[in-house]
Each structure stands twice: as structure tokens, then as C-alpha cells.
Design a protein around this motif. Structure first.
Motif, short mmCIF file in Angstrom:
data_model
loop_
_atom_site.label_atom_id
_atom_site.label_comp_id
_atom_site.label_asym_id
_atom_site.label_seq_id
_atom_site.Cartn_x
_atom_site.Cartn_y
_atom_site.Cartn_z
N ASP A 58 6.86 26.14 -38.85
CA ASP A 58 6.90 25.85 -37.42
C ASP A 58 5.52 25.60 -36.81
OD1 ASP A 58 5.85 28.39 -37.40
OD2 ASP A 58 7.41 29.28 -36.17
N GLY A 59 4.46 25.74 -37.60
CA GLY A 59 3.11 25.49 -37.09
C GLY A 59 2.56 26.62 -36.24
N LYS A 60 3.18 27.78 -36.31
CA LYS A 60 2.73 28.92 -35.51
C LYS A 60 2.12 29.99 -36.41
CE LYS A 60 4.51 27.36 -31.67
NZ LYS A 60 3.68 26.95 -30.57
N ASP A 61 1.20 30.75 -35.83
CA ASP A 61 0.61 31.90 -36.51
C ASP A 61 0.94 33.15 -35.73
OD1 ASP A 61 -0.62 30.77 -38.68
OD2 ASP A 61 -2.63 30.82 -37.85
N VAL A 62 1.12 34.25 -36.44
CA VAL A 62 1.20 35.55 -35.79
C VAL A 62 -0.22 36.09 -35.82
CG1 VAL A 62 2.19 37.86 -35.88
CG2 VAL A 62 3.56 35.88 -36.55
N GLU A 63 -0.80 36.22 -34.64
CA GLU A 63 -2.19 36.61 -34.55
C GLU A 63 -2.32 38.05 -34.06
OE1 GLU A 63 -3.40 33.43 -32.08
OE2 GLU A 63 -2.73 34.40 -30.25
N HIS A 64 -3.44 38.65 -34.36
CA HIS A 64 -3.76 39.98 -33.84
C HIS A 64 -4.58 39.77 -32.58
CE1 HIS A 64 -2.67 40.92 -37.98
NE2 HIS A 64 -2.42 42.13 -37.55
N ILE A 81 2.11 35.40 -30.81
CA ILE A 81 2.42 34.15 -31.49
C ILE A 81 1.62 33.05 -30.82
CG2 ILE A 81 4.22 32.50 -32.07
CD1 ILE A 81 6.18 34.88 -31.92
N GLY A 82 0.96 32.25 -31.64
CA GLY A 82 0.18 31.14 -31.11
C GLY A 82 0.14 30.01 -32.10
N SER A 83 -0.39 28.89 -31.68
CA SER A 83 -0.47 27.75 -32.58
C SER A 83 -1.54 28.00 -33.64
CB SER A 83 -0.80 26.47 -31.80
OG SER A 83 -2.13 26.49 -31.37
N ARG A 84 -1.36 27.42 -34.79
CA ARG A 84 -2.35 27.57 -35.85
C ARG A 84 -3.69 27.01 -35.43
NH1 ARG A 84 1.26 26.28 -41.11
NH2 ARG A 84 2.22 28.31 -41.17
N HIS A 85 -3.66 25.91 -34.69
CA HIS A 85 -4.89 25.27 -34.25
C HIS A 85 -5.76 26.23 -33.43
CE1 HIS A 85 -7.61 22.23 -32.71
NE2 HIS A 85 -7.36 22.69 -31.50
N HIS A 86 -5.16 26.93 -32.49
CA HIS A 86 -5.94 27.82 -31.64
C HIS A 86 -6.30 29.13 -32.33
CE1 HIS A 86 -4.43 25.12 -28.47
NE2 HIS A 86 -5.67 25.29 -28.04
N ASN A 87 -5.43 29.61 -33.20
CA ASN A 87 -5.71 30.88 -33.88
C ASN A 87 -6.81 30.76 -34.93
OD1 ASN A 87 -5.25 33.64 -34.47
ND2 ASN A 87 -4.05 33.05 -36.24
N ARG A 88 -6.95 29.59 -35.52
CA ARG A 88 -7.89 29.43 -36.62
C ARG A 88 -9.19 28.75 -36.20
NH1 ARG A 88 -3.95 28.19 -41.74
NH2 ARG A 88 -2.43 29.78 -41.24
N SER A 89 -9.51 28.84 -34.94
CA SER A 89 -10.74 28.26 -34.44
C SER A 89 -11.41 29.24 -33.50
CB SER A 89 -10.46 26.94 -33.73
OG SER A 89 -11.67 26.32 -33.38
N TYR A 90 -12.53 28.84 -32.95
CA TYR A 90 -13.26 29.65 -32.00
C TYR A 90 -13.33 28.93 -30.67
CZ TYR A 90 -14.94 32.03 -36.18
OH TYR A 90 -15.01 32.71 -37.35
N ALA A 91 -13.48 29.68 -29.59
CA ALA A 91 -13.69 29.07 -28.29
C ALA A 91 -15.00 28.30 -28.31
CB ALA A 91 -13.72 30.15 -27.21
N ARG A 92 -14.99 27.10 -27.73
CA ARG A 92 -16.17 26.25 -27.76
C ARG A 92 -16.49 25.75 -26.36
NH1 ARG A 92 -17.45 25.36 -33.07
NH2 ARG A 92 -15.74 25.72 -34.51
#
Length: 97
Positions: free
Chosen positions: A54-60, A75-86
């Protein structure tokens, strides 16, 4: 456009990288973090909140994979969970992260 970036220039460098990664993945703390991430995902799948592919990650929420309290899961998108704020220039907002 430009030349393709080569990650490893030689087979020796590639072998060294694989060896370092294998050592890192065997570290007991990394094993526990991986187990906690997998457990959080399994709980959310069982609850029907996420599905395979589904393209989602379970994040802490607090970023600590060792804190496996269900209240710390989101629950969030993989794109946002696997990156840093820029910032607007593409640099990390928090360079220590």
C-alpha cells in the motif's frame, strides 16, 4: 545531462561495503530495532490499518524504534517516513538527524 554516478569503483570496494553492512545488520541493537519495526507493521496489518503493497510505513512518532509502545506508532507514506525535513534549498533542517 551528466555522467552516471558510480557507487563503487571497484569490486574490492563493493565487497568491503557488503562486509560492513553484514556486520552492522548483525549488531544486537539493530536486530532489536528491526524486530520492533516488523512487529509494529504486523500489528497494524492485523488491525487492518495497512496492507501489503500500500506504500505506507508504520513509523515511530518519536523516532526511537526501541520504544515499541502502540501509542508511539503512526501510519505515514514511505516517502515522508524515509526522508528528513528539508529547507527550500534542499538542505536538511536539522543537520544532526
Amino acid at each position: 545531462m551528466g555522467h552516471k554516478l558510480k557507487r563503487w569503483e571497484t569490486a574490492k570496494a563493493k565487497a568491503a561495503h557488503r562486509k560492513a553492512q553484514a556486520k552492522y545488520q548483525k549488531d544486537p541493537i539493530q536486530v532489536e530495532k528491526r524486530e520492533n519495526r516488523n512487529l509494529a507493521r504486523a500489528h497494524m496489518e492485523k488491525a487492518g490499518r495497512v496492507h501489503k503493497g500500500d506504500g505506507k510505513d508504520v513509523e515511530h512518532k518519536n523516532g526511537n524504534a526501541l520504544d515499541n509502545n502502540p501509542k508511539n506508532w503512526a501510519i505515514g507514506s514511505r516517502h515522508h517516513n524515509r526522508s528528513y525535513a528539508r529547507d527550500k534549498h534542499g538542505h536538511k533542517v536539522n543537520p544532526r538527524s
